[in-house]
Every structure is written in structure tokens, then in C-alpha cells.
Design a protein around this motif. Structure first.
Motif, PDB file in Angstrom:
ATOM      1  N   LEU A 116       0.842  -1.197   0.000  1.00  0.00           N
ATOM      2  CA  LEU A 116       0.000   0.000   0.000  1.00  0.00           C
ATOM      3  C   LEU A 116       0.880   1.251   0.000  1.00  0.00           C
ATOM      4  O   LEU A 116       0.648   2.190  -0.766  1.00  0.00           O
ATOM      5  CB  LEU A 116      -0.962  -0.001   1.194  1.00  0.00           C
ATOM      6  N   LEU A 117       1.907   1.244   0.837  1.00  0.00           N
ATOM      7  CA  LEU A 117       2.845   2.365   0.847  1.00  0.00           C
ATOM      8  C   LEU A 117       3.481   2.548  -0.530  1.00  0.00           C
ATOM      9  O   LEU A 117       3.576   3.666  -1.040  1.00  0.00           O
ATOM     10  CB  LEU A 117       3.931   2.147   1.911  1.00  0.00           C
ATOM     11  N   ASN A 118       3.885   1.435  -1.153  1.00  0.00           N
ATOM     12  CA  ASN A 118       4.509   1.500  -2.478  1.00  0.00           C
ATOM     13  C   ASN A 118       3.547   2.059  -3.522  1.00  0.00           C
ATOM     14  O   ASN A 118       3.940   2.897  -4.344  1.00  0.00           O
ATOM     15  CB  ASN A 118       4.999   0.117  -2.918  1.00  0.00           C
ATOM     16  N   ILE A 119       2.303   1.614  -3.515  1.00  0.00           N
ATOM     17  CA  ILE A 119       1.290   2.103  -4.457  1.00  0.00           C
ATOM     18  C   ILE A 119       1.131   3.613  -4.324  1.00  0.00           C
ATOM     19  O   ILE A 119       0.970   4.325  -5.320  1.00  0.00           O
ATOM     20  CB  ILE A 119      -0.072   1.393  -4.221  1.00  0.00           C
ATOM     21  N   LEU A 120       1.211   4.103  -3.096  1.00  0.00           N
ATOM     22  CA  LEU A 120       1.049   5.534  -2.852  1.00  0.00           C
ATOM     23  C   LEU A 120       2.334   6.320  -3.134  1.00  0.00           C
ATOM     24  O   LEU A 120       2.362   7.533  -3.005  1.00  0.00           O
ATOM     25  CB  LEU A 120       0.590   5.772  -1.410  1.00  0.00           C
ATOM     26  N   GLY A 121       3.411   5.602  -3.499  1.00  0.00           N
ATOM     27  CA  GLY A 121       4.668   6.268  -3.822  1.00  0.00           C
ATOM     28  C   GLY A 121       5.543   6.530  -2.611  1.00  0.00           C
ATOM     29  O   GLY A 121       6.401   7.412  -2.622  1.00  0.00           O
ATOM     30  N   GLU A 122       5.348   5.734  -1.573  1.00  0.00           N
ATOM     31  CA  GLU A 122       6.083   5.913  -0.314  1.00  0.00           C
ATOM     32  C   GLU A 122       6.981   4.695  -0.073  1.00  0.00           C
ATOM     33  O   GLU A 122       6.704   3.593  -0.547  1.00  0.00           O
ATOM     34  CB  GLU A 122       5.071   6.075   0.823  1.00  0.00           C
ATOM     35  N   GLU A 123       8.057   4.909   0.680  1.00  0.00           N
ATOM     36  CA  GLU A 123       8.970   3.821   1.050  1.00  0.00           C
ATOM     37  C   GLU A 123       8.295   2.857   2.020  1.00  0.00           C
ATOM     38  O   GLU A 123       7.593   3.285   2.934  1.00  0.00           O
ATOM     39  CB  GLU A 123      10.220   4.390   1.733  1.00  0.00           C
ATOM     40  N   GLN A 124       8.532   1.572   1.837  1.00  0.00           N
ATOM     41  CA  GLN A 124       8.007   0.605   2.797  1.00  0.00           C
ATOM     42  C   GLN A 124       8.860   0.604   4.061  1.00  0.00           C
ATOM     43  O   GLN A 124       9.970   1.124   4.054  1.00  0.00           O
ATOM     44  CB  GLN A 124       7.893  -0.781   2.183  1.00  0.00           C
TER      45      GLN A 124
ATOM     46  N   ASN B  78      -4.152   7.446  -8.379  1.00  0.00           N
ATOM     47  CA  ASN B  78      -4.087   6.975  -9.755  1.00  0.00           C
ATOM     48  C   ASN B  78      -5.314   6.073  -9.954  1.00  0.00           C
ATOM     49  O   ASN B  78      -5.491   5.103  -9.214  1.00  0.00           O
ATOM     50  CB  ASN B  78      -2.782   6.195  -9.951  1.00  0.00           C
ATOM     51  N   PRO B  79      -6.180   6.359 -10.920  1.00  0.00           N
ATOM     52  CA  PRO B  79      -7.418   5.578 -11.103  1.00  0.00           C
ATOM     53  C   PRO B  79      -7.177   4.078 -11.270  1.00  0.00           C
ATOM     54  O   PRO B  79      -7.995   3.267 -10.831  1.00  0.00           O
ATOM     55  CB  PRO B  79      -8.042   6.174 -12.370  1.00  0.00           C
ATOM     56  N   GLU B  80      -6.047   3.703 -11.887  1.00  0.00           N
ATOM     57  CA  GLU B  80      -5.747   2.276 -12.064  1.00  0.00           C
ATOM     58  C   GLU B  80      -5.445   1.577 -10.735  1.00  0.00           C
ATOM     59  O   GLU B  80      -5.422   0.362 -10.671  1.00  0.00           O
ATOM     60  CB  GLU B  80      -4.558   2.071 -13.005  1.00  0.00           C
TER      61      GLU B  80
END
Length: 150
Positions: free
Chosen positions: A56-64, A115-117
């Protein structure tokens, strides 16, 4: 849409509160008890929640918050009982939970839109967290603790 982000922010915060209440007062030893000798223990469920928060963090563009390979014992499909020697302490897990929460909240507070996707993945990951948050409550009760959610 800003509403999407608000919904996810509320879910992430609510989940964190429920998780925190359900793990309150649980010792490291109690967290390692496998109900019925085989059901997932609190340590694994909490570690699994954190493990899945990382995508989830990665999808949002954040570091895990951790290296998925190092903590693969908490991955979906693993047999926790067979990998319990790899588990980290419950206090360490709580620290990683807090780190993941801080990163999620910080990122969500700065986002304009998703991001809609990725809406389906974000929604599925939120549902996943709700599902396991409830499990923590049941395991807590099996351990003889009073229910945390009144």
C-alpha cells in the motif's frame, strides 16, 4: 477525487485504532501462542498486516517500512507455525506498525488524488486490513483477555 483520499484516511486511522486497542496489554509470550495449536498467533497476524501495508505504501509512492525478503515469514501463504523462529518481538512489530501508520498518514495528507488504475488495489488492501484487525480481537479473547472494543 479528494473524497477517495478522505475515505482511505479514515479507514487507515480507524484500523490503526482498532489494531492498537486489540494488541494493548499483550506480552511477547502471549503474542506467540498459536490458538488450538495451529491457528495464527497475534505476532503473525500483526506482522502480516505490516507486511501487506508495505505494498500500500509503495502504491502511494512511499517507502516501505521493512525489507519484504527479510520478513517473508509474515507473507500470505506462509505457514506461521513452521516459521515462528523467524518472528521478531511483538514490541518491534508495534514499532513497525507505528512507522507504517506515520508514513501512510503523512503521504495521504499530501496527496491530491489516487491513480485511477490503483483504486481497486487500494480498496482491496484496506479491506484486507479490516479483515485481519477483527482477527486480532478474536485472538485476544482466545488468550483470555477482555474484549478491547466496547
Amino acid at each position: 477525487m479528494k473524497n477517495d483520499i478522505e475515505i482511505v484516511k479514515i479507514q487507515i486511522l480507524s484500523n490503526y485504532k482498532v489494531i492498537s486497542m486489540n494488541i494493548e496489554g499483550i506480552t511477547n509470550e502471549e503474542a506467540m501462542i498459536f490458538p488450538n495449536g495451529e491457528a495464527n498467533c497475534l505476532n503473525w497476524v500483526l506482522g502480516h498486516l505490516i507486511y501487506i501495508r508495505n505494498p500500500l505504501l509503495n502504491i502511494l509512492g512511499e517507502e516501505q517500512v521493512w525489507d519484504s525478503e527479510k520478513f517473508s515469514c509474515y507473507n500470505r501463504g506462509e505457514i506461521p507455525l513452521e516459521r515462528k523462529d523467524e518472528f521478531i518481538s511483538f514490541d518491534e512489530l508495534k514499532s513497525y506498525l507505528k512507522q507504517s501508520q506515520d508514513r501512510l498518514e503523512s503521504k495521504l495528507n499530501t496527496m491530491e488524488s489516487f491513480n485511477p488504475e490503483q483504486i481497486k488495489d487500494i480498496s482491496t488492501l484496506c479491506f484486507h486490513e479490516i479483515y485481519h484487525s477483527g482477527q486480532l480481537g478474536y485472538i485476544r479473547r482466545v488468550l483470555g483477555k477482555s474484549g478491547a472494543i466496547k
